[in-house]
Design an enzyme around this catalytic site. Structure first.
Site, PDB file in Angstrom:
ATOM      1  N   LYS A 165      -6.464  -3.016   6.367  1.00  0.00           N
ATOM      2  CA  LYS A 165      -7.234  -3.898   5.495  1.00  0.00           C
ATOM      3  C   LYS A 165      -8.681  -3.806   6.101  1.00  0.00           C
ATOM      4  O   LYS A 165      -9.743  -3.655   5.351  1.00  0.00           O
ATOM      5  CB  LYS A 165      -6.959  -5.312   5.470  1.00  0.00           C
ATOM      6  CG  LYS A 165      -6.063  -5.577   4.327  1.00  0.00           C
ATOM      7  CD  LYS A 165      -5.765  -7.062   4.003  1.00  0.00           C
ATOM      8  CE  LYS A 165      -4.483  -7.485   3.872  1.00  0.00           C
ATOM      9  NZ  LYS A 165      -4.147  -8.986   4.092  1.00  0.00           N
ATOM     10  N   HIS A 193      -9.720 -15.299  18.855  1.00  0.00           N
ATOM     11  CA  HIS A 193     -10.563 -16.533  18.738  1.00  0.00           C
ATOM     12  C   HIS A 193     -11.461 -16.724  19.797  1.00  0.00           C
ATOM     13  O   HIS A 193     -12.493 -17.639  19.948  1.00  0.00           O
ATOM     14  CB  HIS A 193      -9.969 -17.993  18.366  1.00  0.00           C
ATOM     15  CG  HIS A 193      -8.953 -17.760  17.252  1.00  0.00           C
ATOM     16  ND1 HIS A 193      -7.837 -17.534  17.244  1.00  0.00           N
ATOM     17  CD2 HIS A 193      -9.330 -18.020  15.801  1.00  0.00           C
ATOM     18  CE1 HIS A 193      -7.137 -17.538  15.884  1.00  0.00           C
ATOM     19  NE2 HIS A 193      -8.273 -17.930  15.111  1.00  0.00           N
ATOM     20  N   LYS A 213      -6.111   5.172  10.165  1.00  0.00           N
ATOM     21  CA  LYS A 213      -5.009   4.345  10.268  1.00  0.00           C
ATOM     22  C   LYS A 213      -5.225   3.576   8.899  1.00  0.00           C
ATOM     23  O   LYS A 213      -6.501   3.275   8.460  1.00  0.00           O
ATOM     24  CB  LYS A 213      -4.861   3.460  11.400  1.00  0.00           C
ATOM     25  CG  LYS A 213      -3.824   2.349  11.252  1.00  0.00           C
ATOM     26  CD  LYS A 213      -4.066   1.737  12.818  1.00  0.00           C
ATOM     27  CE  LYS A 213      -2.689   0.854  13.017  1.00  0.00           C
ATOM     28  NZ  LYS A 213      -2.847  -0.593  12.624  1.00  0.00           N
ATOM     29  N   CYS A 273      -1.844 -19.588  21.514  1.00  0.00           N
ATOM     30  CA  CYS A 273      -3.329 -19.853  21.047  1.00  0.00           C
ATOM     31  C   CYS A 273      -3.024 -20.808  19.873  1.00  0.00           C
ATOM     32  O   CYS A 273      -2.165 -20.432  18.934  1.00  0.00           O
ATOM     33  CB  CYS A 273      -3.941 -18.547  20.620  1.00  0.00           C
ATOM     34  SG  CYS A 273      -5.256 -18.733  19.451  1.00  0.00           S
ATOM     35  N   HIS A 290       4.105   1.593   2.216  1.00  0.00           N
ATOM     36  CA  HIS A 290       5.242   0.735   1.899  1.00  0.00           C
ATOM     37  C   HIS A 290       5.893   1.712   0.818  1.00  0.00           C
ATOM     38  O   HIS A 290       7.192   1.606   0.566  1.00  0.00           O
ATOM     39  CB  HIS A 290       4.825  -0.526   1.372  1.00  0.00           C
ATOM     40  CG  HIS A 290       4.152  -1.509   2.160  1.00  0.00           C
ATOM     41  ND1 HIS A 290       2.959  -1.901   1.929  1.00  0.00           N
ATOM     42  CD2 HIS A 290       4.171  -1.876   3.252  1.00  0.00           C
ATOM     43  CE1 HIS A 290       2.612  -2.665   3.131  1.00  0.00           C
ATOM     44  NE2 HIS A 290       3.443  -2.765   3.930  1.00  0.00           N
ATOM     45  N   CYS A 312      -4.040 -19.381  16.343  1.00  0.00           N
ATOM     46  CA  CYS A 312      -3.310 -18.263  15.744  1.00  0.00           C
ATOM     47  C   CYS A 312      -1.641 -18.702  15.679  1.00  0.00           C
ATOM     48  O   CYS A 312      -1.120 -17.989  14.764  1.00  0.00           O
ATOM     49  CB  CYS A 312      -3.032 -17.018  16.860  1.00  0.00           C
ATOM     50  SG  CYS A 312      -4.743 -16.320  17.080  1.00  0.00           S
ATOM     51  N   CYS A 372      -8.009 -15.589  24.084  1.00  0.00           N
ATOM     52  CA  CYS A 372      -7.559 -15.163  22.760  1.00  0.00           C
ATOM     53  C   CYS A 372      -8.371 -14.138  22.315  1.00  0.00           C
ATOM     54  O   CYS A 372      -9.418 -14.414  21.999  1.00  0.00           O
ATOM     55  CB  CYS A 372      -7.131 -16.349  21.706  1.00  0.00           C
ATOM     56  SG  CYS A 372      -6.705 -15.825  20.283  1.00  0.00           S
ATOM     57  N   HIS A 430       0.747  -1.220  -0.062  1.00  0.00           N
ATOM     58  CA  HIS A 430       0.043  -0.025   0.032  1.00  0.00           C
ATOM     59  C   HIS A 430       1.021   1.230  -0.057  1.00  0.00           C
ATOM     60  O   HIS A 430       2.180   1.259  -0.078  1.00  0.00           O
ATOM     61  CB  HIS A 430      -0.842   0.052   1.206  1.00  0.00           C
ATOM     62  CG  HIS A 430      -0.458  -0.091   2.570  1.00  0.00           C
ATOM     63  ND1 HIS A 430       0.368   0.931   2.875  1.00  0.00           N
ATOM     64  CD2 HIS A 430      -0.642  -0.847   3.510  1.00  0.00           C
ATOM     65  CE1 HIS A 430       0.632   0.690   4.245  1.00  0.00           C
ATOM     66  NE2 HIS A 430       0.189  -0.370   4.540  1.00  0.00           N
TER      67      HIS A 430
HETATM   68  N1  MSP Z   1       8.681  -7.260   7.625  1.00  0.00           N
HETATM   69  C1  MSP Z   1       9.046  -6.509   8.673  1.00  0.00           C
HETATM   70  C2  MSP Z   1      10.314  -5.487   8.398  1.00  0.00           C
HETATM   71  C3  MSP Z   1      11.519  -6.466   8.679  1.00  0.00           C
HETATM   72  S1  MSP Z   1      12.982  -5.536   8.297  1.00  0.00           S
HETATM   73  C4  MSP Z   1      14.087  -6.543   8.552  1.00  0.00           C
HETATM   74  C5  MSP Z   1       7.806  -5.570   8.468  1.00  0.00           C
HETATM   75  N2  MSP Z   1       7.115  -5.443   7.269  1.00  0.00           N
HETATM   76  S2  MSP Z   1       5.953  -4.723   6.974  1.00  0.00           S
HETATM   77  O1  MSP Z   1       5.168  -5.342   5.460  1.00  0.00           O
HETATM   78  O2  MSP Z   1       5.087  -4.527   7.963  1.00  0.00           O
HETATM   79  O3  MSP Z   1       6.550  -3.324   6.592  1.00  0.00           O
HETATM   80  C6  MSP Z   1       6.569  -2.111   7.393  1.00  0.00           C
HETATM   81  C7  MSP Z   1       7.092  -0.928   6.791  1.00  0.00           C
HETATM   82  O4  MSP Z   1       6.376  -0.536   5.739  1.00  0.00           O
HETATM   83  C8  MSP Z   1       7.513   0.238   7.775  1.00  0.00           C
HETATM   84  O5  MSP Z   1       8.432   0.093   8.626  1.00  0.00           O
HETATM   85  C9  MSP Z   1       7.441   1.287   6.816  1.00  0.00           C
HETATM   86  O6  MSP Z   1       8.607   1.288   6.223  1.00  0.00           O
HETATM   87  C10 MSP Z   1       6.353   0.846   5.795  1.00  0.00           C
HETATM   88  N3  MSP Z   1       5.096   1.387   6.152  1.00  0.00           N
HETATM   89  C11 MSP Z   1       3.950   0.425   6.345  1.00  0.00           C
HETATM   90  N4  MSP Z   1       2.927   1.317   6.860  1.00  0.00           N
HETATM   91  C12 MSP Z   1       3.165   2.460   6.709  1.00  0.00           C
HETATM   92  C13 MSP Z   1       2.607   3.684   6.764  1.00  0.00           C
HETATM   93  N5  MSP Z   1       1.195   3.810   7.033  1.00  0.00           N
HETATM   94  N6  MSP Z   1       3.093   4.851   6.583  1.00  0.00           N
HETATM   95  C14 MSP Z   1       4.515   4.939   6.057  1.00  0.00           C
HETATM   96  N7  MSP Z   1       5.272   3.703   6.004  1.00  0.00           N
HETATM   97  C15 MSP Z   1       4.520   2.561   6.484  1.00  0.00           C
HETATM   98  O7  MSP Z   1       7.661  -4.757   9.336  1.00  0.00           O
END
Ligand code: MSP
Length: 509
Positions: free
Chosen positions: A307, A154, A304, A134, A28, A137, A151, A25
């Site tokens: 999903k 669940h 926030k 759990c 990321h 989970c 939990c 999204h």
């Molecule tokens: N897999 C772990 C990271 C491991 S690194 C060794 C993880 N993944 S995640 O898919 O949840 O991605 C998290 C990262 O995505 C955040 O740290 C940030 O960089 C980015 N973001 C996810 N949601 C975000 C927002 N709403 N706003 C800005 N960045 C965000 O955590």
């Protein structure tokens, strides 16, 4: 003019490896675009640059998701890793590699080598992990996570479970971590995040479990010497930063790029990156990364991104709708250095109209139109305006410093100031009414300003910047810090083309 402060001439930047359990999204896409902007900037400076992103795939959540869908975990991992990789390709991200933590050739050897080193130094021990579990989970809970003792997902009572696990002796690193963070040896930006982690460290660190039984984490990285265990996902996922530049499979590349110059992460994963990760590296006797930049979160229209809220903004769709460059520009412009940001259609439109269409777009079309109308489409010979020339040089220095932080929003604001100055110059001098030497000097000056802008905006809006470079006959690559700074960008006699507006008015405008 003093030279721009330069690091070592190489630059290695990373994003987190994203969970391969859902589609990307805009959150990321923000981190990826930020890393991309820095990689592009450092390539422009002539640095030997490496930009790594990828996916984190050995998670219990992924295994559970696969079970629910009745397909192998690898199928789920492939599906979403593909989406993240597609994001880099379709959205013009210039990553040098895309690492997947299921990559047996590139990720596993390095992850296991870190384990061996940490174990050899005496910081891994076997213990018993006791917790509330759990089964549905497949996750542990603490008393305070539970809802009426059940939990939270669940509504069933969790089992008390005991598991043999390996532990990483994080507790042994408190003093050393405090020292490296306080001294800036491992710089953590912005300051509130540095203070946050310092207070966690000072509060006392406890040892963390660093493995899981193999039957639970079927896709995990095997623990060296113990086939019944898999490395705990965070413990191996963090090592992607080493493995992506060859650790365990290409020593030459590793020596060339490690240590990382910058890890970019969101605020929710600070503790992993600012405590566990540097402690692992200290234990493994590997050099520390130089800097961690912890950015805030985007919300959507004040909510926030989740999903369950149905408000996930798809970066592919958004770019289809508004164009890729404006979306990238907006994301980097709207998230403050040390806080959270909000994506809203209204704010997007405001920024687009004022900064891109009216200011930058308008400047480009005014200058190019004037050169076409008054000078037959070729840049005239003329005297540069000394004030503007000085301001351009200053812009380079300030943008370089702001990006070193990295302060994206401020760097863009700084560039916008140069645009505003050039627009004021046109108005103030009434360039459209000028004649002969005055006109030539003004247009020569403005053509150089456009040339500098076409290069300086390149890290943020690469598509439009490259379009502008083409119209000015400017080469897109082959620059270094020195040549970038040189005033003369579009020499007299260069034919230029006006073209269509760079940022046309968008529907609804
Ligand atoms: N897999 C772990 C990271 C491991 S690194 C060794 C993880 N993944 S995640 O898919 O949840 O991605 C998290 C990262 O995505 C955040 O740290 C940030 O960089 C980015 N973001 C996810 N949601 C975000 C927002 N709403 N706003 C800005 N960045 C965000 O955590």
């Amino acid at each position: 003019m003093a030279k721009i402060e330069r690091a070592s001439g190489k630059y290695y930047v990373t994003t987190p490896v994203y969970y391969a359990t859902g589609a990307p999204h805009i959150g990321h896409f923000y981190t990826t675009s930020a890393a991309d902007a820095l990689a592009r900037w450092h390539r422009l400076l002539g640095d030997d640059t490496f930009f790594l992103t990828g996916t984190d795939e050995n998670t219990l959540k992924l295994v559970k998701q696969a079970k629910e869908e009745g397909i192998p975990p690898r199928a789920v991992a492939n599906r979403y890793a593909k989406r993240f990789e597609e994001l880099t390709k379709k959205l013009d991200i210039t990553n040098d590699d895309f690492i997947r933590t299921t990559d047996v050739a590139k990720h596993h050897p390095g992850a296991q080598e870190v384990w061996r080193r940490v174990e050899r130094s005496g910081y891994i021990y076997k213990g018993t992990y006791e917790g509330l579990y759990c089964v549905e989970c497949e996750a542990y809970y603490t008393e305070k996570d539970l809802k009426d003792g059940k939990c939270p997902v669940h509504g069933t009572a969790p089992e008390k479970l005991k598991e043999e696990n390996y532990f990483f002796k994080l507790s042994a690193f408190g003093n050393r971590l405090k020292k490296i963070v306080e001294s800036g040896e491992y710089a953590i930006e912005p300051a509130p995040r540095r203070n946050e982690i310092l207070s966690v460290i000072k509060g006392g660190l406890i040892d963390v479990s660093c493995s899981r039984p193999a039957d639970k984490l079927t896709m995990g990285v095997p623990v060296p010497g113990d086939d019944t265990q898999r490395m705990y996902v965070w413990f191996e996922a963090l090592t992607n930063y080493l493995n992506g530049v060859g650790f365990g499979w290409d020593q030459k590349m590793f020596d060339r790029f490690w240590p990382a110059d910058l890890h970019l992460i969101g605020k929710e994963i600070l503790r992993f990156h600012a405590a566990i990760w540097p402690a692992m590296l200290l234990a493994a006797e590997l050099p520390l990364p130089k800097k961690l930049y912890v950015h805030g979160f985007f919300q959507i229209e004040g909510e926030k991104i989740a999903k369950s809220k149905g408000n996930v903004v798809d970066p592919f769709e958004l770019s289809e709708q508004h164009g890729l460059d404006p979306v990238r520009y907006y994301l980097l412009r709207a998230l403050p250095y040390a806080g959270d940001g909000d994506y809203s259609e209204r704010h997007f439109k405001e920024i687009y109209d004022s900064e891109l269409a009216n200011d930058l777009g308008n400047l480009a079309s005014r200058v190019l139109t004037l050169i076409e109308k008054k000078c037959g489409g070729t840049v005239p010979e003329g005297a540069a305006d000394p004030k503007i020339k000085e301001h351009v040089a200053q812009t380079h220095h300030e943008v370089a410093n702001l990006l070193a932080a990295p302060k994206f929003a401020e760097a863009l604001e700084r560039l916008n100031q140069l645009v505003a100055l050039a627009n004021r110059f046109i108005e103030g001098r009434k360039v459209y009414q000028q004649e002969s030497a005055d006109l030539n000097g003004s247009l020569h000056t403005l053509a150089q300003v456009l040339g500098h802008l076409a290069l300086l905006y390149q890290p943020f809006i690469p598509g439009k910047a490259s379009e502008l470079q083409k119209r000015l006959g400017l080469k897109p690559t082959g620059w270094d810090a020195e040549s970038l700074l040189q005033w003369e960008k579009v020499p007299s006699g260069t034919p230029v083309t006006k073209g269509e507006p760079l940022f046309p008015r968008q529907p609804g405008g």
